[in-house]
Design an enzyme around this catalytic site. Structure first.
Site, PDB file in Angstrom:
ATOM      1  N   GLU A   1      -0.344  -1.628   5.821  1.00  0.00           N
ATOM      2  CA  GLU A   1       0.152  -1.033   4.572  1.00  0.00           C
ATOM      3  C   GLU A   1      -0.765  -1.399   3.401  1.00  0.00           C
ATOM      4  O   GLU A   1      -1.601  -2.306   3.511  1.00  0.00           O
ATOM      5  CB  GLU A   1       1.576  -1.521   4.291  1.00  0.00           C
ATOM      6  CG  GLU A   1       1.685  -3.042   4.241  1.00  0.00           C
ATOM      7  CD  GLU A   1       2.776  -3.525   3.304  1.00  0.00           C
ATOM      8  OE1 GLU A   1       2.882  -2.994   2.189  1.00  0.00           O
ATOM      9  OE2 GLU A   1       3.491  -4.461   3.683  1.00  0.00           O
TER      10      GLU A   1
ATOM     11  N   LYS B   1      11.637 -10.886   4.195  1.00  0.00           N
ATOM     12  CA  LYS B   1      11.323 -11.797   3.097  1.00  0.00           C
ATOM     13  C   LYS B   1      12.528 -12.660   2.724  1.00  0.00           C
ATOM     14  O   LYS B   1      13.647 -12.168   2.625  1.00  0.00           O
ATOM     15  CB  LYS B   1      10.810 -11.014   1.891  1.00  0.00           C
ATOM     16  CG  LYS B   1       9.400 -10.488   2.146  1.00  0.00           C
ATOM     17  CD  LYS B   1       8.707 -10.026   0.895  1.00  0.00           C
ATOM     18  CE  LYS B   1       8.909  -8.565   0.634  1.00  0.00           C
ATOM     19  NZ  LYS B   1       8.322  -7.657   1.621  1.00  0.00           N
TER      20      LYS B   1
END
Ligand code: PSU
Ligand code: MN
Length: 303
Positions: free
Chosen positions: A23, A158
């Protein structure tokens, strides 16, 4: 809509060789310059060393691209605030306007699926934010897992998120979450989260077989390959948790919301830890790139 390939990515795809998508939001919005550029180059080198072709994904002048040259990487890494953070919802706008943008996990999965790339390495996927019962902030990364046929290697999700709710949402969407060499869902900076993974696999070949089995039976959507950060690079959750709490309080005080939330929190953590969280972030992305390359190699083999 066609994806425009770099020469190495095009030839790898034509011969059915292993390719790993990467990404670009992590470059433009997830890390500061010059560490972001060094990370992007190192990750591509690691993928090549492990027998696969890296394909960094972005939108350049309205074109969906897989495989960037060095100048394009430099542009993304130096112009973070000018380069738009493009999630799946933003793709038609950026393309229609002929703009450039950095792709998140969601939009990278979308473009990888269009391009026929089955494996993707990131740092940590987005998920259900803490307090989502009020804000409704659930990353589009999760919904993309329900539709795009791509396996994503990630260091769990995360730690700034609600990991329990993130796992619940993935179950609802029918997404396999594979603990790669672990029984526990990793928490990005830390190897452990206190949450068990629903299934565990210990080799690239096993993951490749799961991918083939899923898509052969016509089940749409992605696979989460949860790969813990290396022990020597981790920040134990007892150390990072209080810092995350402070970052969340700061975000609330400054009325940070929507797509700004994740970049704000990551930047805040890097400053509050004097760069230690950034170092851990880079280490875990590199670790994911190596595992993704090995999975791509196994997936490209006939049996
Ligand atoms: N992993 C990292 N750093 C990042 C991201 C992932 O190590 O910056 C990015 C990815 O692009 C992911 C995005 O899709 O954070 C999640 O953003 P949001 O929570 O706004 O969906
Ligand atoms: Mn969000």
């Amino acid at each position: 809509m066609k994806v425009k390939f770099s020469a190495p990515v095009k030839s790898a795809l034509q011969r059915g060789g292993p390719v790993v998508a990467l990404e670009s939001t992590i470059i433009a919005h997830g890390m500061p310059f010059p560490q972001n550029l060094e990370m992007a180059e190192k990750v591509e080198a690691l993928i090549k060393m492990n027998g696969a072709t890296p394909a960094t994904i972005a939108i350049i002048d309205g074109e969906l691209r897989a495989g960037l040259n060095f100048e394009e990487l430099i542009h993304l890494s130096q112009h973070g605030t000018e380069v738009m953070k493009v999630s799946t919802r933003d793709l038609p706008f950026v393309v229609a306007k002929g703009m450039s943008g950095a792709t998140t996990v969601a939009s990278t999965m979308c473009i990888a699926a269009l391009a026929g790339i089955a494996v993707f390495a990131t740092g940590g996927i987005g998920g259900v934010h803490r307090g989502a019962e009020e804000t409704f902030d659930v990353s589009a990364d999760l919904t993309e897992f329900a539709t795009s046929n791509v396996a994503v290697v990630t260091a769990g999700a995360k730690a700034i998120l609600d990991l329990g709710l993130t796992l619940e949402k993935l179950e609802t969407l029918g997404v396999p979450v594979v603990g790669y060499g672990t029984d526990e869902f990793p928490a990005f900076y830390s190897r452990k989260s206190g949450f068990k993974v629903p299934m565990r696999m210990d080799s690239p070949k096993e993951v490749a077989q799961l991918m083939k089995a899923k898509w052969k039976m016509g089940l749409q959507g992605g696979v989460v390959v949860a790969n813990p950060i290396q022990a020597e690079a981790e920040i134990p959750s007892s150390e990072i948790s209080p810092v995350i709490e402070k970052a969340l309080t700061a975000a609330k005080r400054k009325n940070i919301s929507g797509k700004e939330t994740t970049p704000f929190l990551l930047k805040h953590l890097a400053e509050a830890t004097q760069g230690r969280s950034l170092k851990a972030n880079i280490a875990l992305v590199e670790n994911n790139a190596v595992v993704a390359a090995r999975i791509a190699v196994a997936y490209s083999q006939k049996r």
